[in-house]
Write an enzyme that holds these catalytic residues in place. Sequence first.
Site, short mmCIF file in Angstrom:
data_model
loop_
_atom_site.label_atom_id
_atom_site.label_comp_id
_atom_site.label_asym_id
_atom_site.label_seq_id
_atom_site.Cartn_x
_atom_site.Cartn_y
_atom_site.Cartn_z
N ASN A 136 0.86 -1.05 -0.05
CA ASN A 136 -0.14 0.08 0.14
C ASN A 136 0.93 1.25 -0.02
O ASN A 136 2.02 1.01 0.05
CB ASN A 136 -0.95 -0.11 1.11
CG ASN A 136 -0.25 -0.10 2.45
OD1 ASN A 136 0.54 0.75 2.94
ND2 ASN A 136 -0.22 -1.36 3.12
N ASP A 171 -4.47 -6.17 5.26
CA ASP A 171 -5.60 -6.79 5.72
C ASP A 171 -5.68 -8.26 5.18
O ASP A 171 -6.01 -9.41 5.94
CB ASP A 171 -7.03 -6.34 5.61
CG ASP A 171 -6.86 -4.95 6.41
OD1 ASP A 171 -6.59 -5.00 7.41
OD2 ASP A 171 -7.58 -4.02 5.90
N PHE A 203 -3.71 3.73 14.47
CA PHE A 203 -4.10 4.59 13.48
C PHE A 203 -5.21 4.27 12.47
O PHE A 203 -5.07 2.90 12.19
CB PHE A 203 -2.70 5.01 12.80
CG PHE A 203 -1.91 6.24 13.48
CD1 PHE A 203 -1.54 5.98 14.72
CD2 PHE A 203 -1.70 7.36 12.58
CE1 PHE A 203 -0.49 7.27 15.12
CE2 PHE A 203 -0.97 8.50 12.99
CZ PHE A 203 -0.72 8.28 14.49
N LYS A 229 7.77 -16.94 -11.19
CA LYS A 229 7.26 -15.79 -11.70
C LYS A 229 5.83 -16.17 -12.63
O LYS A 229 6.04 -17.06 -13.43
CB LYS A 229 8.13 -14.94 -12.61
CG LYS A 229 7.43 -13.55 -13.00
CD LYS A 229 8.33 -12.64 -13.94
CE LYS A 229 7.64 -11.77 -14.62
NZ LYS A 229 8.64 -11.04 -15.67
#
Length: 392
Positions: A206, A275, A317, A285
């Site tokens: 993220n 999450d 947070f 790959k």
Amino acid sequence: MRTAVLGVSGSVAAYRACDLARSLMREEFVVRVCLTDGAQKFVSVALFEALTGQPCLQDTFEEPERGRMAHIDWARSASVLVIAPATANVINKIANGYADDMLTTLALAYTGPMVVAPAMNPSMFAHEATRASLETLRARAAVIVEPDEGEVACGEQGQGKLASVEQIVNAVTSVANVAQLLKGKTVLVTSGPTEEQLDDVRVLTNRSSGKMGAAVARAALLMGAEVTVVAGPQRAPLPLQSQNISVRTAQQMLDAAKPFAKTADLIVGVAAVADYRPADKVEGKIRSGEMGEVKLVPNPDVLAELSKLTKGRSIAFAAEPDGGIEKAREKIEKKGVYAVAVNDIGRSDIAFDSEYNDLTLLFADGREASSGRMSKLKCALWLLTQVCEERA
Ligand SMILES: Cc1cc2nc3c(=O)[nH]c(=O)nc-3n(C[C@H](O)[C@H](O)[C@H](O)COP(=O)(O)O)c2cc1C
């Protein structure tokens, strides 16, 4: 009264240090100025002595009081060392521990909070050497007051103009004489993003830069705590005075943090933990066209697990679009925390990768407090102060 040692180096912006000295005096600092040889090509010792009512330092072997080493005396007396304007030369020297004039010698002998306000030509500011030195200073918990964009004295456009006096004074007042509210306490911070491996090449991650986590660690250190940071692969450098443990995945973050959670007086979960993770990591790959559907499984809730272990308190947070107060409030129970600090990620002037934040702190007892928009370090100091004051 608190003493600010103001280091002035050889930039065209040296004249603005006069205003800065007076502004710091208005904030009730005794201001003692140390000028480099370069600075004295632009401004004079007499000018600063007249403005501050204090003797200036300029030469390494100067001893205003005979038998007393001035660089040590000044370093000991300072509540804060401010270098403004800071030339590329001074920044690169102090980052590398040089001590070849009075200002750099004093800086090396000094152990308290430091504020550095660079001013230079945009190419000098963008140079890899300068960037690396600024990162080194940040990692040592110095506050860098980023220069402004615009036309600099040589006529070029770009980032390099000394920040406003107001910004520099703000940075100084936020770090000078921070109350030692966390002295003798241990603080555990989780920071940055996590990375979940999809194959040997790709990860799910993220946008967290780790700047807020680094700021919380720095603030806790400034407040006297012993700090451990468990950080995902973040871009922002962590303070060198904290114990820093690098991890990649959510599970690794939990495993690394657990032993510290048991003894921590305070846990601040700043990390943006994934999450979910891919159900199966593919060896090698995944070729283009062979990706198909990726099945995800939930990760452990790192902060909820750590909160169960701690005898102290934990703070979460929450990154919420458009404030998201109600959603954030749910986290208090879900994670077993005592407060949640909410970032509004819908705003472009704060949060992800920004130097600024604007926190809303939701307490378990229903109270709310707002920091207002300020630097991430100031936000972090505000947050920890709120927690300490409430505890007292
Ligand atoms: C007119 C003039 C303006 C300068 N302005 C700057 C400046 O704004 N920032 C900077 O890093 N260096 C600037 N320099 C170069 C520094 O003065 C030079 O690197 C000097 O060695 C710095 O010494 P000091 O860092 O010990 O003060 C300037 C030089 C001249 C001649």
